[in-house]
Design an enzyme around this catalytic site. Structure first.
Site, PDB file in Angstrom:
ATOM      1  N   GLU A 291       0.836  -1.209   0.000  1.00 42.52           N
ATOM      2  CA  GLU A 291       0.000   0.000   0.000  1.00 42.52           C
ATOM      3  C   GLU A 291       0.868   1.254   0.000  1.00 42.52           C
ATOM      4  O   GLU A 291       0.690   2.169  -0.808  1.00 42.52           O
ATOM      5  CB  GLU A 291      -0.908  -0.020   1.224  1.00 42.52           C
ATOM      6  CG  GLU A 291      -1.573   1.299   1.572  1.00 42.52           C
ATOM      7  CD  GLU A 291      -1.888   1.400   3.047  1.00 42.52           C
ATOM      8  OE1 GLU A 291      -1.187   2.148   3.758  1.00 42.52           O
ATOM      9  OE2 GLU A 291      -2.824   0.717   3.496  1.00 42.52           O
TER      10      GLU A 291
ATOM     11  N   ASP B 201      -5.540  -3.728  -2.244  1.00 43.05           N
ATOM     12  CA  ASP B 201      -5.477  -2.276  -2.432  1.00 43.05           C
ATOM     13  C   ASP B 201      -4.066  -1.850  -2.807  1.00 43.05           C
ATOM     14  O   ASP B 201      -3.875  -0.944  -3.636  1.00 43.05           O
ATOM     15  CB  ASP B 201      -5.990  -1.525  -1.215  1.00 43.05           C
ATOM     16  CG  ASP B 201      -5.185  -1.762   0.044  1.00 43.05           C
ATOM     17  OD1 ASP B 201      -4.528  -2.817   0.177  1.00 43.05           O
ATOM     18  OD2 ASP B 201      -5.212  -0.880   0.936  1.00 43.05           O
TER      19      ASP B 201
END
Length: 364
Positions: free
Chosen positions: A69, A126
């Site tokens: 991330e 993500d």
């Protein structure tokens, strides 16, 4: 961590940095002409605090670890700020240290204190979306076909390994392992903050195999229906096993530090979802005088405050999207406090500059 603030306008007047125009105006932005880029100077401060010379983005709230991330966020902002040297350093470190799975997904966590540094090769979806989006943006900014190829490969790997069909439509599993229908008693379990809508949209352009439209429809629909308790907010973690979404049983039923990214990504993606953004703004107004907080969903109790400027920048972004605020002074005055709130601060600043520039000083 020392609190440091950058006044980008002051730095420009002092001649200490160059102003970079934003690479491309977002569709639907409320002004045809972009403002002076507040992002470049803020990125310089962020880079100084959280990015090593090797290109590792450091999570100062988690004992100095790095994760996919953070690497994705760093690559993304570097591309937006037209800082190719930093982009290449971050991407180079990421490839060398997180791409250890044998596919086009990154291992989610790298710990400098552990041997081996990557103990868990599961991905974080993500993080993969952010890395892919950053590569797609870099391909556009610098006309680099290698970046476009890498973005396409990542998009297709995400589609193959973390996109599943559910009763609510195509959904993103937070990782390849641990969240599916057979992995948890109330699986599949999803996290709506993993729906990075601008990234999903751009990766849909990068590869026709990536089901961007379906994923966006599912995310928007779940944001509408997965609202719990008096505050009508989503939980950080949500079960899709039953006929209606429910807070996932293995996690606290709260709107927390994950879920605050849901309105950030929504407001960045489009100005057309006021119905979805209004509950967030109303909850902040009703529970904490407009400030963000961790909210227990059963009775809308504030469990803890989110006092850092980065969280306030998110609330200003949402206010600008809803037309409730005409200025975003906190977002414009970037400061470093700690990795996560500082990252949200910089992302909110980018979103305001790209989509709601009227909310920045001297651009109205």
């Amino acid at each position: 961590m020392i609190n440091r603030t950058v006044s980008f306008k002051a730095m420009l007047l002092a001649g200490s940095i160059a102003a970079f125009p934003l690479a491309q105006a977002s569709a639907g932005a409320d002004d045809a002409v972009q403002p002076v880029d507040y992002v470049a100077g803020s990125w310089m401060l962020y880079r100084h605090e959280y990015v090593t010379q090797e290109g590792r983005v450091i999570d100062t709230r988690a004992n100095g670890i790095s994760h996919s991330e953070g690497q994705g966020y760093g690559m993304l902002i570097a591309a937006i700020a037209d800082d190719r040297k930093s982009f290449e350093r971050i991407w180079g470190w990421t490839k060398a240290n997180l791409y250890v799975r044998g596919d086009n997904l990154a291992a989610w966590r790298w710990d400098p204190a552990a041997t081996p540094h990557v103990a868990d090769t599961n991905n974080a979806t993500d993080g993969d979306l952010l890395i892919g989006w950053a590569l797609a943006k870099a391909a556009h900014v610098w006309k680099d076909s290698d970046y476009a190829r890498d973005a396409k490969r990542i998009a297709e790997e995400i589609a193959d390994k973390t996109v599943v069909d559910t009763a609510f439509g195509k959904a993103l599993l937070p990782g390849e392992r641990g969240f599916g229908a057979t992995d948890q008693p109330d699986g599949p379990v999803v996290n709506l903050s993993y729906w990075v809508y601008p990234a999903i949209a751009e990766l849909g352009v990068a590869s026709s195999r990536f089901p961007a439209d379906e994923l966006i429809r599912t995310g928007l629909s779940l944001t509408q229906t997965a609202r719990f308790g008096p505050a009508a907010l989503p939980a950080d973690w949500i079960s899709l096993k039953g006929k209606t979404p429910m807070p996932a049983s293995a996690y606290p039923a709260q709107f927390g530090h994950d879920a605050i990214r849901i309105p950030l990504y929504l407001a960045w993606y489009s100005r057309d979802h006021s119905d979805l953004l209004t509950p967030f703004a109303d909850a902040w107004r009703d529970t904490n005088n407009g400030a963000a907080s961790v909210i227990e969903l059963a009775n809308a109790t504030t469990l803890s405050q989110m006092p850092e400027a980065g969280y306030r920048a998110v609330t200003e972004l949402v206010g600008c999207s809803l037309g409730r605020e005409t200025a975003a002074p906190t977002a414009a005055a970037f400061e470093t406090t700690d990795y996560y709130p500082s990252t949200l601060h910089l992302l909110s600043l980018v979103a305001v500059a790209e989509r709601y520039p009227r909310c920045l000083p001297d651009t109205q």
